[in-house]
Scaffold this motif. Structure first.
Motif, PDB file in Angstrom:
ATOM      1  N   ALA A  67       4.181  24.276  70.382  1.00  0.00           N
ATOM      2  CA  ALA A  67       4.275  22.805  69.155  1.00  0.00           C
ATOM      3  C   ALA A  67       5.303  23.761  67.283  1.00  0.00           C
ATOM      4  CB  ALA A  67       3.257  22.331  69.345  1.00  0.00           C
ATOM      5  N   VAL A  68       4.636  25.056  67.411  1.00  0.00           N
ATOM      6  CA  VAL A  68       4.800  25.106  66.076  1.00  0.00           C
ATOM      7  C   VAL A  68       6.070  25.705  65.971  1.00  0.00           C
ATOM      8  CG1 VAL A  68       4.989  26.867  64.345  1.00  0.00           C
ATOM      9  CG2 VAL A  68       3.087  25.713  65.312  1.00  0.00           C
ATOM     10  N   ALA A  69       6.493  26.208  66.946  1.00  0.00           N
ATOM     11  CA  ALA A  69       8.241  26.841  67.297  1.00  0.00           C
ATOM     12  C   ALA A  69       9.376  24.792  67.343  1.00  0.00           C
ATOM     13  CB  ALA A  69       8.274  27.082  68.539  1.00  0.00           C
ATOM     14  N   VAL A  70       8.461  24.115  68.214  1.00  0.00           N
ATOM     15  CA  VAL A  70       9.081  23.315  68.217  1.00  0.00           C
ATOM     16  C   VAL A  70       9.104  22.380  66.504  1.00  0.00           C
ATOM     17  CG1 VAL A  70       9.769  20.664  69.590  1.00  0.00           C
ATOM     18  CG2 VAL A  70       9.004  22.214  70.467  1.00  0.00           C
ATOM     19  N   LEU A  71       8.660  22.599  65.938  1.00  0.00           N
ATOM     20  CA  LEU A  71       8.029  21.923  64.440  1.00  0.00           C
ATOM     21  C   LEU A  71       9.606  22.599  63.974  1.00  0.00           C
ATOM     22  CD1 LEU A  71       7.857  20.290  62.752  1.00  0.00           C
ATOM     23  CD2 LEU A  71       5.913  22.143  61.607  1.00  0.00           C
ATOM     24  N   GLN A  72       9.483  24.665  64.168  1.00  0.00           N
ATOM     25  CA  GLN A  72      10.894  25.007  63.022  1.00  0.00           C
ATOM     26  C   GLN A  72      12.273  24.825  63.576  1.00  0.00           C
ATOM     27  OE1 GLN A  72       9.991  29.233  64.393  1.00  0.00           O
ATOM     28  NE2 GLN A  72      11.589  29.801  63.318  1.00  0.00           N
ATOM     29  N   TRP A  73      12.205  24.375  65.141  1.00  0.00           N
ATOM     30  CA  TRP A  73      13.568  23.727  65.223  1.00  0.00           C
ATOM     31  C   TRP A  73      13.183  22.890  64.997  1.00  0.00           C
ATOM     32  CZ3 TRP A  73      15.278  19.966  68.108  1.00  0.00           C
ATOM     33  CH2 TRP A  73      16.617  20.376  68.921  1.00  0.00           C
ATOM     34  N   LEU A  74      13.091  21.224  65.032  1.00  0.00           N
ATOM     35  CA  LEU A  74      13.381  20.699  64.644  1.00  0.00           C
ATOM     36  C   LEU A  74      13.896  20.397  62.451  1.00  0.00           C
ATOM     37  CD1 LEU A  74      10.350  18.225  66.103  1.00  0.00           C
ATOM     38  CD2 LEU A  74      12.984  18.148  66.881  1.00  0.00           C
ATOM     39  N   ILE A  75      13.184  21.568  62.420  1.00  0.00           N
ATOM     40  CA  ILE A  75      13.110  21.289  60.386  1.00  0.00           C
ATOM     41  C   ILE A  75      13.941  22.278  60.587  1.00  0.00           C
ATOM     42  CG2 ILE A  75      11.101  20.185  60.156  1.00  0.00           C
ATOM     43  CD1 ILE A  75      10.001  23.234  59.526  1.00  0.00           C
ATOM     44  N   GLY A  76      15.462  23.056  61.150  1.00  0.00           N
ATOM     45  CA  GLY A  76      16.140  24.090  60.900  1.00  0.00           C
ATOM     46  C   GLY A  76      15.392  25.622  60.186  1.00  0.00           C
ATOM     47  N   THR A  77      13.982  25.628  60.280  1.00  0.00           N
ATOM     48  CA  THR A  77      14.369  26.983  59.656  1.00  0.00           C
ATOM     49  C   THR A  77      14.775  28.160  60.939  1.00  0.00           C
ATOM     50  OG1 THR A  77      12.221  25.728  59.059  1.00  0.00           O
ATOM     51  CG2 THR A  77      12.284  28.028  59.068  1.00  0.00           C
ATOM     52  N   PRO A  78      15.452  29.496  60.469  1.00  0.00           N
ATOM     53  CA  PRO A  78      15.962  30.198  60.806  1.00  0.00           C
ATOM     54  C   PRO A  78      15.070  30.723  61.173  1.00  0.00           C
ATOM     55  CG  PRO A  78      16.751  30.249  58.486  1.00  0.00           C
ATOM     56  CD  PRO A  78      15.274  28.970  58.696  1.00  0.00           C
ATOM     57  N   LEU A  79      15.131  31.325  62.649  1.00  0.00           N
ATOM     58  CA  LEU A  79      14.699  32.544  63.536  1.00  0.00           C
ATOM     59  C   LEU A  79      13.605  33.661  62.882  1.00  0.00           C
ATOM     60  CD1 LEU A  79      16.592  32.835  66.618  1.00  0.00           C
ATOM     61  CD2 LEU A  79      14.126  31.697  66.359  1.00  0.00           C
ATOM     62  N   GLN A  80      12.440  33.517  62.670  1.00  0.00           N
ATOM     63  CA  GLN A  80      11.938  35.268  61.636  1.00  0.00           C
ATOM     64  C   GLN A  80      11.406  35.237  62.305  1.00  0.00           C
ATOM     65  OE1 GLN A  80       8.711  33.906  60.660  1.00  0.00           O
ATOM     66  NE2 GLN A  80       8.465  31.370  61.654  1.00  0.00           N
ATOM     67  N   GLY A  81      10.131  36.733  62.536  1.00  0.00           N
ATOM     68  CA  GLY A  81       9.238  37.808  62.480  1.00  0.00           C
ATOM     69  C   GLY A  81       8.292  37.352  63.308  1.00  0.00           C
ATOM     70  N   GLY A  82       7.974  35.804  63.590  1.00  0.00           N
ATOM     71  CA  GLY A  82       6.753  35.106  63.683  1.00  0.00           C
ATOM     72  C   GLY A  82       6.872  34.928  64.880  1.00  0.00           C
ATOM     73  N   ASN A  83       8.460  34.553  65.227  1.00  0.00           N
ATOM     74  CA  ASN A  83       8.505  34.021  66.317  1.00  0.00           C
ATOM     75  C   ASN A  83       8.300  35.259  67.893  1.00  0.00           C
ATOM     76  OD1 ASN A  83      11.033  33.191  64.652  1.00  0.00           O
ATOM     77  ND2 ASN A  83      10.522  31.078  66.799  1.00  0.00           N
ATOM     78  N   VAL A  84       7.492  36.569  67.506  1.00  0.00           N
ATOM     79  CA  VAL A  84       7.619  37.013  68.073  1.00  0.00           C
ATOM     80  C   VAL A  84       6.151  36.816  69.069  1.00  0.00           C
ATOM     81  CG1 VAL A  84       6.038  38.259  66.953  1.00  0.00           C
ATOM     82  CG2 VAL A  84       7.051  39.464  69.107  1.00  0.00           C
ATOM     83  N   GLY A  85       5.186  35.843  68.391  1.00  0.00           N
ATOM     84  CA  GLY A  85       4.301  35.084  68.697  1.00  0.00           C
ATOM     85  C   GLY A  85       4.476  34.551  70.381  1.00  0.00           C
ATOM     86  N   LEU A  86       5.346  34.019  70.333  1.00  0.00           N
ATOM     87  CA  LEU A  86       5.721  32.754  71.057  1.00  0.00           C
ATOM     88  C   LEU A  86       6.329  33.997  73.080  1.00  0.00           C
ATOM     89  CD1 LEU A  86       9.372  31.319  70.574  1.00  0.00           C
ATOM     90  CD2 LEU A  86       5.799  29.734  71.225  1.00  0.00           C
TER      91      LEU A  86
END
Length: 395
Positions: A67-86
């Motif tokens: 859900a946090v990743a979807v929020l990141q996608w919606l607001i257009g925040t670039p990919l970052q190190g925290g995405n490894v959590g997925l």
């Protein structure tokens, strides 16, 4: 939602490891995420901190991080190190989560690949887009497949452990059953010894009392027989009672341990002892005698012993008894008959422990016992005992 919210039982060491692992990821990738503009740092932390509970609540962690990743996608925040959590959350749900949620997580991961490709690949070259899509898809599927393999292996190991535990329980149960069967066998032996010995002693005591005045020598002989019979019975009973110790463990019952078990070779001595009570016993052996298994010989001996004991009890004075062993081609036939008044017993009366014991002994050896009044008077016991013991019989 019950399956998602249910917490797994996790050892304390595993919880400590999860805390250290999630803390290390947060410290490393979280600091990198804090350099992102807008909400990048906060979103990165939101995808890393929940990994502390990835083992106890894998479904909640994965869908929360997604859900946090979807929020990141919606607001257009670039990919970052925290995405490894997925990826870590996907691995956790494939290993520790329920199978149905693991399949859903794979589908969510596939949708995430499409969304990431459409948002973060700005090239118009379809080949670059396809390369990015295939690469991310392979990464997502590889992480999920690795987790599934570990889950399968864990289930296999668990099944082996459960099977080993079940086999151990079955072994203990069989050992206890063997002890119970052994105690039953010994109890039956004690009954036969005591019943036969007491019957002889009672007959001799009555005869000695009757002859005490008229024939003192005959009375002394009866008393000597009583003493000899009592001592022999007591010695044999003590040996068998020694096997009935309450503290005996199942593995202490050794079926190969020698025990005082008489056979058909002991029948002449038994019959001589009975004859000393004044009972007339005719002993015959027909056919070709052969060596018998210990269980079969003991069964034949006890059947004859019980038959003679019943004759002493019920046939009355002056009765004549016949014992015959017929060694046939495939089975041994044991016949004990008398012409006493035992036939007067009611056919429907309680057969007593002796007859039941004979039937049980014969059935263990694969044979049968028929006992009842004879036509014309008297009583007869006929036992048929096959030479070949049934499969699984007690040797």
């Amino acid at each position: 939602m019950t399956g998602i919210l249910a917490a797994r039982d996790v050892p304390a060491k595993s919880k400590a490891f999860d805390l250290l692992f999630a803390g290390a990821l947060t410290m490393f990738f979280g600091l990198i995420s804090l350099t992102q503009e807008h909400f990048g740092g906060i979103l990165g932390l939101m995808m890393l901190v929940p990994l502390i509970w990835r083992r106890t609540h894998p479904e909640v962690v994965f869908f929360g991080v997604s859900a946090v990743a979807v929020l990141q996608w919606l607001i257009g925040t670039p990919l970052q190190g925290g995405n490894v959590g997925l990826l870590v959350a996907l691995y956790a749900i494939s290993v520790y989560g329920e199978v149905r949620y693991s399949r859903i997580a794979l589908a969510v991961g596939g949708m995430g690949v499409l969304m990431a490709t459409s948002r973060y690949n700005t090239s118009n070259d379809w080949r670059q887009q396809a390369t990015m899509m295939v690469s991310l898809g392979a990464l997502v599927f590889g992480v999920w497949a690795f987790g599934e393999r570990r889950r399968t292996r864990g289930m296999y190991v668990q099944q082996l452990e459960e099977r080993a535990a079940q086999l151990e329980r079955d072994r203990d149960r069989e050992a206890k059953l063997a002890v119970s069967n052994e105690r039953t066998r010994i109890a039956r032996e004690i009954h036969d010894v005591v019943a036969h010995g007491l019957s002889i002693m009672i007959v001799q005591a009555d005869g000695g009392l009757y002859a005490a005045d008229a024939s003192p020598e005959q009375a002394k002989k009866a008393l000597a027989t009583i003493g000899d019979t009592g001592r022999a019975s007591l010695t044999e009973m003590r040996k068998m009672l020694g096997l009935l110790k309450q503290d005996a463990q199942p593995n202490e019952v050794d079926p190969n341990q020698p025990r005082p078990q008489p056979g058909v070779s002991s029948l002449p001595e038994l019959i001589d002892n009975v004859r000393q009570t004044g009972l007339s016993v005719d002993y015959q052996v027909t056919g070709t005698p052969r060596d018998l298994p210990a269980l079969l010989g003991l069964t034949a001996y006890r059947i004859v012993q019980e038959g003679l004991t019943n004759t002493l009890k019920h046939a009355g004075p002056g009765a004549r008894t016949s014992v015959r062993l017929d060694f046939g081609r495939e089975m041994l036939t044991v016949v004990v008959t008398d012409d006493g008044r035992g036939a007067g017993l009611a056919p429907g009366s309680d057969p007593g422990h002796g007859l039941i014991g004979m039937q049980q002994r014969a059935s263990i050896s694969g044979g049968t016992v028929n006992a009842g009044p004879k036509t014309g008077g008297g009583y007869e016991v006929v036992a048929t005992l096959p030479y070949n013991l049934p499969a699984g019989g007690d040797q």
